[in-house]
Design an enzyme around this catalytic site. Structure first.
Site, PDB file in Angstrom:
ATOM      1  N   SER A   1      18.356 -45.437  11.741  1.00 41.80           N
ATOM      2  CA  SER A   1      18.560 -46.475  11.359  1.00 41.80           C
ATOM      3  C   SER A   1      18.727 -47.945  12.423  1.00 41.80           C
ATOM      4  O   SER A   1      17.838 -47.771  12.927  1.00 41.80           O
ATOM      5  CB  SER A   1      19.322 -47.163  10.123  1.00 41.80           C
ATOM      6  OG  SER A   1      18.750 -48.043   9.765  1.00 41.80           O
TER       7      SER A   1
ATOM      8  N   ASP B   1      10.388 -42.529   3.945  1.00 43.33           N
ATOM      9  CA  ASP B   1      11.376 -43.380   4.132  1.00 43.33           C
ATOM     10  C   ASP B   1      10.748 -44.991   4.711  1.00 43.33           C
ATOM     11  O   ASP B   1       9.330 -45.380   4.586  1.00 43.33           O
ATOM     12  CB  ASP B   1      12.030 -43.296   5.950  1.00 43.33           C
ATOM     13  CG  ASP B   1      12.847 -44.480   5.978  1.00 43.33           C
ATOM     14  OD1 ASP B   1      12.822 -45.671   5.087  1.00 43.33           O
ATOM     15  OD2 ASP B   1      13.028 -44.337   7.097  1.00 43.33           O
TER      16      ASP B   1
ATOM     17  N   HIS C   1      15.013 -41.945   4.227  1.00 47.88           N
ATOM     18  CA  HIS C   1      16.152 -42.491   5.230  1.00 47.88           C
ATOM     19  C   HIS C   1      16.569 -41.413   5.939  1.00 47.88           C
ATOM     20  O   HIS C   1      16.793 -42.026   6.905  1.00 47.88           O
ATOM     21  CB  HIS C   1      16.765 -43.607   4.698  1.00 47.88           C
ATOM     22  CG  HIS C   1      16.720 -44.894   5.491  1.00 47.88           C
ATOM     23  ND1 HIS C   1      15.547 -45.276   6.705  1.00 47.88           N
ATOM     24  CD2 HIS C   1      18.167 -45.848   6.477  1.00 47.88           C
ATOM     25  CE1 HIS C   1      16.581 -45.968   7.508  1.00 47.88           C
ATOM     26  NE2 HIS C   1      17.395 -46.060   7.464  1.00 47.88           N
TER      27      HIS C   1
END
Ligand SMILES: *[C@@H]1O[C@H](CO)[C@@H](O)[C@H](O)[C@H]1NC(C)=O
Ligand SMILES: *[C@@H]1O[C@H](CO)[C@@H](O)[C@H](O)[C@H]1NC(C)=O
Ligand SMILES: *[C@@H]1O[C@H](CO)[C@@H](O)[C@H](O)[C@H]1NC(C)=O
Length: 749
Positions: A595, A676, A708
């Site tokens: 991320s 995601d 994610h």
């Protein structure tokens, strides 16, 4: 909050729980029901803590004590890589002995709660055609159960409150159609087309397309007649409103509360677009009779001062007062949470009766942001869970002092570790039953008296303080190093269990997501530093500028500086390790990030620190800053980058990793998943194309059914195998399991 950002690394480490100890009593002390099932992973010879052990270890929920304070109920699930099956159990632990017994191992049984003082439990299980069955069972006659009622939809987040009438108020959450009918996915008519048409964003959120069904809260009553419990008629509280609660995606049990006086909940402000605004409000629904519809519409509580996200609504034990958390700024999801106390919910007319506990007022050293609030059992204190320098600590504030002009300073009630849940231990006592984790223990229960926190008692540790994983809290330590400015940066350090000073170990530098998040001394099944440590790394988890738990100024420092201060902090941290930690071989270093941590991998690639690593791992990261406009929660880049792209293009471009692709040269594993919707897969594909075209050693791993995060056990085992094999190869450690990766459908060999 953390999970609603670009977070991927929830989690982590440090320090030890040496202050707490416990012993396993001899079974001969046991006078309760037969011990059916002790944790099967407890072995005298601990296995090497590797991904299989991590992913198949029993996962124990927080426990809820019964009103006598003698027993506590919890669930435990486990996955087997032999049978490829998941098991799930409801169990009860005897608080005195620490021994547990089985209530049911029915696969879909979930959410056990005590039915008052009856020593009976209520739990849910899946019924036919998408319905939910409410089951009651006694802990004194295990196996004797009866059906309490059937709800024609999938429901969850059950809360119960015993009423003066002897009835029990029952609240739950579910999905509902706009007309108020509960939504049942299995009963939905077959669609002839897959079209979705939108007139307003957001279109998708986290891993789902936004649909007409919204979250709602329902209530009813449970009545005991002739030895059996029965469910009364149900009311959909949010019918005919534009409100949605719990707030998607991660809102759940913490977004509402139930008392004898009614319901409290938080919902996003329905007049504002959810993609561009964080503002949510607190609502109160007065209920006199839980078998009938409420007397009035939800009443809103607003304070002009606080325009940001509201969370953690809670009633006092008598249901007459309340507390919740709210941020000041709309659009900033990482603003500091303020604690709001409402002395009287019935006369609730907003700001006049609302007391804002500026607990940090005049206390410069207490500038932390609570993540949850609760009342002590006697109602005299507020209990706050607060991230504080790498731990999630429970603090108390004395309400009687705070409501004068001089707020009391919050006092810590727990030590190292991460508090997950706090419950009253029993009726008539102020003692607390606390469920926690640490970086080396996936679940431990303690009892703490807020008047004597130093005398905390350990009830049970799921992994015997890490011993059954072959881990020890002594593997963890911490460092502080000079940051890019006039401040110190904290990092958690995890060493291998067989660490020796004479040895030199490769470095795994782990960069957390968020970016407004932190590595903490908590358990994770996704980025668990002990997994890397047991491969033979010194794992260093820095909390650079932007990290939470070090005061609001440190969090705010990353605004408009994504590749700036945090990057410079990480350069300083690397230099510190090189100079001060002789047992770390910084010539054999790898870095990993997901991320925002993945953003940082790409930023490393374009900048000099990237050359310090033999290999990088970039999980669901940011490649192109402008592509964040395709993400779901637009308030997030808008806040952090100083406005929308067309107003703040210079800042967006200044920190755009794609600008520096001409410098990329370090081998990199790219992982990016199809579901995601936070950072769409085009980011990962772009990174891989750049690496391949530039002739850089690289791999691309993707999962079509993960978001994610990688959550499914079989997928996670492949994820861990590919990651470990990739980094181990570059630092000269042996592969984790070379064979396993052959099970992947690969078109590029
Ligand atoms: C509510 O709407 C859903 C979906 O359109 C429909 O299936 C259901 O029958 C409606 N319920 C009522 C009571 O009209
Ligand atoms: C630690 O254990 C690993 C295997 O479990 C072994 O390969 C390594 O040599 C050991 N290191 C030391 C310093 O004993
Ligand atoms: C390489 O990185 C430097 C900053 O370290 C930057 O100024 C330069 O533009 C980059 N070059 C390329 C080709 O990306």
């Amino acid at each position: 909050m953390a999970a609603s950002k670009i977070v991927s690394f929830t989690v982590l480490l440090v320090i030890c729980i040496a202050a707490l100890y416990f012993t396993i009593p001899s079974p001969s002390f046991w006078t309760g029901p037969t011990v059916i099932n002790e944790p099967s992973h407890i072995q005298s010879q601990a296995p090497v803590f590797d991904p299989r052990v991590l992913l198949s270890a029993p996962r124990r929920s927080p426990a809820i004590p019964d009103p006598s304070g003698k027993l506590a109920v919890y669930t435990v699930s486990a996955y087997s890589f032999e049978s490829h099956q998941k098991t799930s159990e409801i169990k009860v632990i005897d608080i005195t002995s620490g021994l547990s017994f089985l209530i049911t191992d029915e696969k879909t049984a979930s959410e056990p709660n005590w039915l008052g003082v009856t020593k009976e439990l209520l739990w849910l299980k899946e019924g036919e055609k998408g319905s939910t069955v409410l089951v009651a069972g006694s802990v004194e006659h295990v196996g004797q159960t009866h059906v309490v009622g059937i709800v024609p939809a999938s429901i969850s987040n059950v809360k119960l409150r015993v009423l003066e009438t002897g009835l029990i108020a029952f609240a739950f959450t579910a999905k509902s159609w706009p007309n108020g009918t509960l939504y049942n996915a299995q009963q939905e008519p077959k669609k002839l087309s897959t079209a979705r048409l939108y007139d307003s964003t957001m279109v998708r959120h986290w891993d789902e397309y936004v649909s007409p069904q919204k979250n709602t809260i329902g209530y009813g009553t449970l009545e005991r007649l002739d030895g059996r419990w029965r469910l009364g008629p149900l009311t959909n509280v949010l019918k005919d409103t534009r409100l949605e609660s719990p707030i998607p995606t991660f809102g759940g049990k913490d977004d509402f509360d139930l008392s004898s006086t009614g319901l409290l909940f938080v919902a996003k402000d329905p007049s504002l677009n959810p993609a561009f605004n964080t503002k949510s409000n607190l609502y109160f629904v007065p209920v006199q009779d839980f078998s009938a519809t409420p007397a009035s519409e939800p009443r809103i509580f607003e304070t002009e001062l606080l325009q940001g996200a509201a969370s953690s609504p809670v009633f006092s034990p008598d249901g007459k007062s309340a507390a919740f958390l709210q941020m000041e700024k709309n659009g900033y999801e990482s603003d500091r949470n303020r604690v709001v106390h409402i002395p009287s919910v019935s006369g609730l007319q907003a700001s006049t009766t609302t007391q804002l506990l500026e607990i940090q007022k005049g206390q410069a050293e207490w500038d932390l942001s609570p993540s949850s609030v609760a009342f002590s059992p006697d109602g005299s204190m507020l209990l706050l869970v607060v991230e504080d320098k790498g731990n999630d600590i429970l603090f108390k504030i004395d309400l009687t002092v705070s409501l004068t002009n001089s707020p009391s300073h919050p006092a810590a009630l727990t030590g190292p570790g991460a508090v997950l849940d706090v419950q009253p231990l029993k009726i008539g006592s102020n003692e607390l039953f606390i469920s926690s984790t640490s970086a080396t223990d996936n679940s431990f229960y303690t009892i703490v008296d807020p008047a004597r926190p130093a005398e905390a008692r350990m009830v049970s540790s799921n992994s015997r303080n890490g011993v059954s994983f072959g881990l020890s809290s002594e593997q963890m330590s911490e460092i502080w190093f000079q940051g890019a400015g006039d401040y110190q940066v904290h990092a958690l350090v995890m060493r291998p269990s067989n660490f020796s000073e004479d040895h030199k170990y490769p470095l795994a530098y782990m960069i957390h997501g968020g970016p407004q998040s932190a590595w903490t001394n908590s358990w994770s099944t996704r980025w668990n530093p002990a997994i890397l440590a047991e491969q033979g790394y010194i794992v260093i988890c820095p909390n650079p500028t932007g990290s939470t738990g070090y005061g609001q100024a440190f969090v705010d420092g990353i605004t408009g500086s994504w590749g700036g201060l945090p990057y410079e902090d990480l350069v300083k941290g690397f230099d510190y390790i090189k100079e001060q930690m002789p047992y770390v071989d910084t010539d054999k270093a790898v870095a990993l990030g997901a991320s925002y941590g993945g953003y940082m991998m790409n930023w490393f690639q374009g900048h000099p620190l990237g050359r310090a690593f033999r290999a990088l791992v970039c999980h669901d990261g940011v490649f192109s800053m402008a592509n964040q406009i395709s993400s779901d929660e637009q308030y997030f880049p808008n806040h952090d980058l100083g406005g929308p792209y067309w107003e703040s293009r210079e800042t967006w471009e200044k920190w755009n990793p794609a600008r520096f692709t001409g410098n990329w040269s370090t081998p990199m594993l790219v992982i990016h998943n199809e579901l995601d919707y936070r950072l769409p897969i085009s980011e990962g594909l772009a990174m891989f194309n750049v690496l391949q075209e530039r002739g850089i050693d690289s791999r691309f791993l993707t999962f079509s059914d993960e978001n994610h995060w990688v959550l499914k056990e079989e997928n996670s085992l492949i994820w861990h195998t590919v990651v470990l094999n990739w980094i181990n190869k570059y630092v000269g450690l042996s592969p984790y399991e070379a064979q396993l990766a052959s099970g992947i459908d690969m078109t590029t060999g």
